[in-house]
Design an enzyme around this catalytic site. Structure first.
Site, PDB file in Angstrom:
ATOM      1  N   ASN A 143      -5.191  27.316 -39.840  1.00  0.00           N
ATOM      2  CA  ASN A 143      -5.372  26.859 -38.514  1.00  0.00           C
ATOM      3  C   ASN A 143      -4.266  25.367 -38.533  1.00  0.00           C
ATOM      4  OD1 ASN A 143      -7.228  28.659 -38.017  1.00  0.00           O
ATOM      5  ND2 ASN A 143      -8.893  27.315 -38.083  1.00  0.00           N
ATOM      6  N   ARG A 197      -1.063  42.385 -29.474  1.00  0.00           N
ATOM      7  CA  ARG A 197      -1.184  42.425 -30.992  1.00  0.00           C
ATOM      8  C   ARG A 197      -1.731  43.602 -31.553  1.00  0.00           C
ATOM      9  NH1 ARG A 197       0.082  36.735 -32.126  1.00  0.00           N
ATOM     10  NH2 ARG A 197      -1.049  35.498 -30.863  1.00  0.00           N
ATOM     11  N   ARG A 222       2.855  35.065 -30.019  1.00  0.00           N
ATOM     12  CA  ARG A 222       3.269  34.067 -30.972  1.00  0.00           C
ATOM     13  C   ARG A 222       2.954  34.796 -32.516  1.00  0.00           C
ATOM     14  NH1 ARG A 222       1.170  29.467 -29.327  1.00  0.00           N
ATOM     15  NH2 ARG A 222       3.060  28.757 -28.392  1.00  0.00           N
ATOM     16  N   HIS A 232      -0.788  39.398 -21.216  1.00  0.00           N
ATOM     17  CA  HIS A 232      -2.060  38.932 -22.089  1.00  0.00           C
ATOM     18  C   HIS A 232      -3.055  39.960 -21.764  1.00  0.00           C
ATOM     19  CE1 HIS A 232      -5.023  36.484 -24.231  1.00  0.00           C
ATOM     20  NE2 HIS A 232      -4.181  36.791 -25.227  1.00  0.00           N
ATOM     21  N   TYR A 272     -13.427  40.411 -34.956  1.00  0.00           N
ATOM     22  CA  TYR A 272     -13.341  39.463 -33.680  1.00  0.00           C
ATOM     23  C   TYR A 272     -14.487  39.914 -32.873  1.00  0.00           C
ATOM     24  CZ  TYR A 272      -8.800  37.671 -34.692  1.00  0.00           C
ATOM     25  OH  TYR A 272      -7.652  37.224 -35.366  1.00  0.00           O
ATOM     26  N   ARG A 306     -15.324  28.587 -28.003  1.00  0.00           N
ATOM     27  CA  ARG A 306     -15.096  28.405 -29.301  1.00  0.00           C
ATOM     28  C   ARG A 306     -14.350  27.285 -29.895  1.00  0.00           C
ATOM     29  NH1 ARG A 306     -11.462  32.806 -30.271  1.00  0.00           N
ATOM     30  NH2 ARG A 306      -9.694  31.399 -31.076  1.00  0.00           N
ATOM     31  N   HIS A 333     -14.645  35.607 -29.580  1.00  0.00           N
ATOM     32  CA  HIS A 333     -13.462  35.914 -29.019  1.00  0.00           C
ATOM     33  C   HIS A 333     -13.523  36.483 -27.101  1.00  0.00           C
ATOM     34  CE1 HIS A 333      -9.132  37.869 -28.384  1.00  0.00           C
ATOM     35  NE2 HIS A 333      -8.832  36.570 -28.712  1.00  0.00           N
TER      36      HIS A 333
END
Length: 818
Positions: free
Chosen positions: A174, A501, A531, A561, A594, A690, A718
């Site tokens: 991270n 993704r 990214r 997205h 997730y 989160r 998520h």
């Protein structure tokens, strides 16, 4: 047929029938004078200059995407150092070696979404009376607090031991991305003079200095956790992480053989002298700085040896004993420099700016422009230098000078560096040291349909909508099966899909290819700018194109997205649209790790909305309103703020009113201010976040009716959920958008309104459970500090919401008929 209710999440002990938890420590009155903290003032006294924000650049018909200049940050020179190491000093970059940033599935999204945007915000005069300055928490400090919560899981002795090692690796990964993107972006803006004060009131330099100081504290704490706690505990359980000097002669001999045959051929020592300029140091690569002496001349020389990134980070010296690969290389440097005396060697690691700057308006071909920018990413300016704390000062001075990095960006740490290597240790087959295994089952509304083989997804959806909750409900037998059956069904005419993704061997991509090859119309909207997944996305985008899929890359200036899938099927004389709207990526691997929500439906309004939205993304359309969707950048922020304001009206009229939000990040000032005003009016506001949160809860006269909680655990929270009391008829939305500028202004995001009463009730129970004082979580205070609440007054563990949901699924499966 009446829709069936999803399995409700059991309320924790202490929750009343309507889901509210009695809170004896703090009241949330509509009026009166509550006891709450006073609002702290901004640290900086400089005037705030904030450009007004509406709905982003898309709000003006002739506006274009904002340009993002990408100049190289002005180098900051380090101390001159001593000159008795012989080397030349040309510009860095003659030799480039790049280690792609790949993040394990458990990591890539554990960090909150971070970008390089430092937009300001100005209240609208129509919003009512002015709100006080200092009401926004600093987002960079909030992100560092998020990563501190990850570290606290590693420090917690109640966390399974190998999971503690995993959280240490997650913390390190991270922080790598935070420096590569967030810190790099801040430095770039300071260097180019475009940085302004943040919404929290801090000057850019103040923010940067705060980051340096706070990250230094956390990195030292991270190293101490490894050396003083986790590594000794692992040794007690038979997993020894040792250094070269701790190996037996037999182990050293075995590793010497391994070095000669599998490591030595890969290594490339790079000398530094007048004939050999200082080598390019790639981002996130682990390196050895080596000092050798020529026994004939007596001169000392510097050389760099890069640790091969494709080799295992920890090598097994004997069963249960592991040594860092740089130790093995360091012990055999004489093999790399024959005839020279190896005097010393030190490990170091450099982090570079690896954010992308693609000028889409000037790029005729976005794919080619992105590929070119990916090459440039390798040469981003340095933003952090990690060194072993034992490094010689002379060697450090050389690195600082040649890398053009400041002393403030140097982080001395006890070795080994780069504890992302602990992912390798976590992968060991020691199930007793990990979370108990959980295998998701098929959602009961899909499993109920009789079938000779797999559940018939289309038959199930014709009977009822299905609300999925991953990873508790299987992704492979729901969303994946939905697309696989659509690809194989001869009655399916078209499939339209967004992909942000996905995995490299994705069955989703395979299903879309199968559908195209069977003659179906397949439209795939690929976000190639996701990214650190750009390379992978370009690869399978071309694979889809070659199979006959229509592949488009969205709208100029906007990332796509939203998580949408649309299947059009011929059923008799009519066409029926089957839709999926989710909060998570179409990624089978991360779907097991997730926590996400998804709605499968045949509702004609949702189908029509998705058709309209896909047409906008693939063609030319100015549609701004939808039936059951809120879509960014046009309507999402305004739609949510309008609903927040409506709760104020309901409360003043004496009708039921509440606001409950679950997101990854809560930063957008317009939304935060709307929540403040709702709190001032007496509306209870619960925020389950989160990662980053700019809200200051519990401030007298501003936010005494706001509570903020955070939950971290074995699964990555998520999902995004927005629930409103709505006068007694609760309104609930789920979707892809976080409350950040980039999501609301520069991305295509979509929320869908959940209409089934059972689904709405289930989601509200989930939110109530997460916010309950009987649930383990972190509580945010008005000073921006997070406090962990893991035990009750008697020292007993509070209930874990993720374990509760696992237990509920297991009980349901145990009672199910085989």
């Amino acid at each position: 047929m009446k829709p069936a209710a999803p399995e409700p999440s059991p309320p924790p002990e202490g929750v009343t029938g309507n889901g509210h938890v009695p809170d004896h420590s703090r009241s949330r009155p509509a009026g009166g004078t509550p006891t709450a903290a006073a609002l702290p003032l901004p640290r900086s006294d400089a005037p705030v200059s904030r450009p007004a924000r509406k709905n982003g650049f898309m709000s003006q018909p002739d506006a274009q995407a904002p340009a993002h200049p990408s100049p190289t940050a002005a180098p900051v020179g380090g101390p001159a150092g001593r000159e008795n190491l012989q080397h030349a000093q040309p510009s860095v970059g003659s030799i480039a070696a790049h280690r792609p940033h790949t993040v394990a599935a458990t990591v890539s999204d554990l960090e909150p979404d971070i970008d390089a945007d430092l937009d300001g915000y100005e209240e609208s005069a129509a919003d009512g009376g002015p709100l006080p300055q200092g009401r926004f928490l600093d987002r960079e400090r909030s992100w560092l607090a998020f990563n501190e919560r990850v570290l606290e899981l590693a420090e917690d002795p109640n966390t399974p031991l190998l999971e503690r090692a995993n959280f240490l690796a997650i913390f390190a990964s991270n922080l790598d991305e935070f420096f590569m993107v967030r810190v790099a972006g801040l430095k770039r803006r300071i260097a180019t003079g475009v940085a302004t004060r943040s919404a929290s009131g801090l000057q850019p330099r103040e923010v940067l200095e705060m980051i340096w100081a706070r990250s230094r504290e956390l990195m030292a704490r991270h190293a101490a956790c490894y050396h003083e706690d986790v590594a000794p505990a692992l040794a007690e359980d038979g997993i020894h992480l040792v250094r070269w000097s701790e190996l037996t002669e037999k182990e050293q001999a075995r590793l010497f053989t391994l070095f000669r045959h599998q490591i030595f051929p890969v290594l490339t020592p790079l000398a530094v002298d007048p004939a050999h300029p200082f080598p390019y140091i790639s981002g996130l690569s682990l390196n050895l700085a080596v000092v050798v002496r020529n026994p004939v001349t007596g001169h000392r020389h510097f050389a760099r040896v890069k640790v091969p990134p494709l080799l295992s980070r920890f090598l097994e010296s004997s069963p249960g004993r592991y040594v860092p690969i740089e130790d093995v290389i360091g012990a055999h440097l004489e093999e790399l420099f024959p005839g020279m005396e190896v005097l010393e060697h030190h490990a170091f690691r450099l982090t570079r700016n690896e954010d992308l700057e693609v000028e889409e308006d000037d790029a005729e071909n976005l794919l080619q422009a992105l590929e070119k920018e990916l090459m440039r990413r390798r040469f981003g300016p340095p933003v952090r230098l990690e060194v072993e704390e034992s490094i010689d000062r002379e060697v450090l001075d050389l690195l600082v000078r040649e890398l053009k990095i400041s002393e403030a960006e140097v982080y001395p740490l006890p070795g080994p560096l780069d504890l992302t290597g602990l992912f390798r240790i976590h992968s060991l087959d020691r199930p007793e040291l990990k979370y108990p295994k959980f295998v998701a089952g098929t959602h009961r509304d899909l499993a109920e349909v009789e079938s000779a083989s797999a559940p018939d997804i289309f038959a199930a959806l014709r009977a009822r909508d299905v609300l999925l909750h991953h990873p508790y409900d299987s992704f492979s037998t729901s969303v994946q099966a939905f697309l696989e059956q659509a690809a194989a069904d001869p009655d399916v005419l078209a499939i339209k899909q967004t992909l942000y993704r996905t995995s490299g061997d994705s069955p989703i991509v395979d299903a879309l290819i199968d559908a195209a090859e069977s003659g179906k119309q397949v439209l795939v909207l690929v976000e190639i700018k996701a990214r650190f997944d750009e390379h992978a996305n370009i690869k399978w985008a071309r694979k889809l194109e070659e199979s006959g899929c229509h592949v488009v890359y969205g709208l100029v200036g906007l990332k796509t997205h939203c998580k949408l899938s649309l299947v059009v099927r011929q059923e008799g004389d009519t066409l029926r649209r089957y839709s999926h709207v989710g909060t998570g990526n179409y990624h089978p691997k991360t779907a097991r790790l997730y926590e996400d929500l998804g709605l499968l439906t045949t509702d004609p309004q949702v189908g029509a909305d998705l058709s309209d939205l896909f047409n906008r993304l693939s063609g030319y359309s100015r549609r701004e309103t939808y039936r059951r969707l809120l879509v960014a950048p046009k309507s999402l922020r305004d739609g949510l703020v309008a609903r927040i304001d409506k709760e104020v009206q309901h409360h003043r009229a004496g009708r039921p009113a509440f606001i409950r939000v679950k997101v990854n990040s809560m930063v957008d000032e317009a939304v935060v201010d709307a929540l403040y005003r709702a709190s001032q009016a007496g509306v209870p506001v619960d925020i389950w976040v989160r990662g980053i949160c700019a809200v200051r809860p519990g401030v007298a006269g501003l936010s005494e009716n706001i509570r903020v909680r955070s939950i971290l655990g074995r699964f990555l929270e998520h999902s995004r959920v927005f629930a409103f009391g709505n006068g007694g008829e609760a309104e609930v939305w789920i979707g892809s958008a976080d409350m950040m500028h980039r999501n609301l202004d520069r991305r295509i995001e979509a929320l869908v309104r959940v209409v089934d009463p059972a689904h709405r009730a289930s989601l509200n129970r989930l939110l109530e459970t997460g916010m309950s004082d009987t649930t383990a979580s972190w509580h945010l205070g008005p000073d921006g500090e997070w406090t962990r609440h893991a035990t009750d007054a008697d020292g007993q563990p509070l209930r874990n919401v993720q374990e509760m949901l696992i237990d509920a699924r297991r009980r349901r499966r145990g009672n199910a008929t085989p």
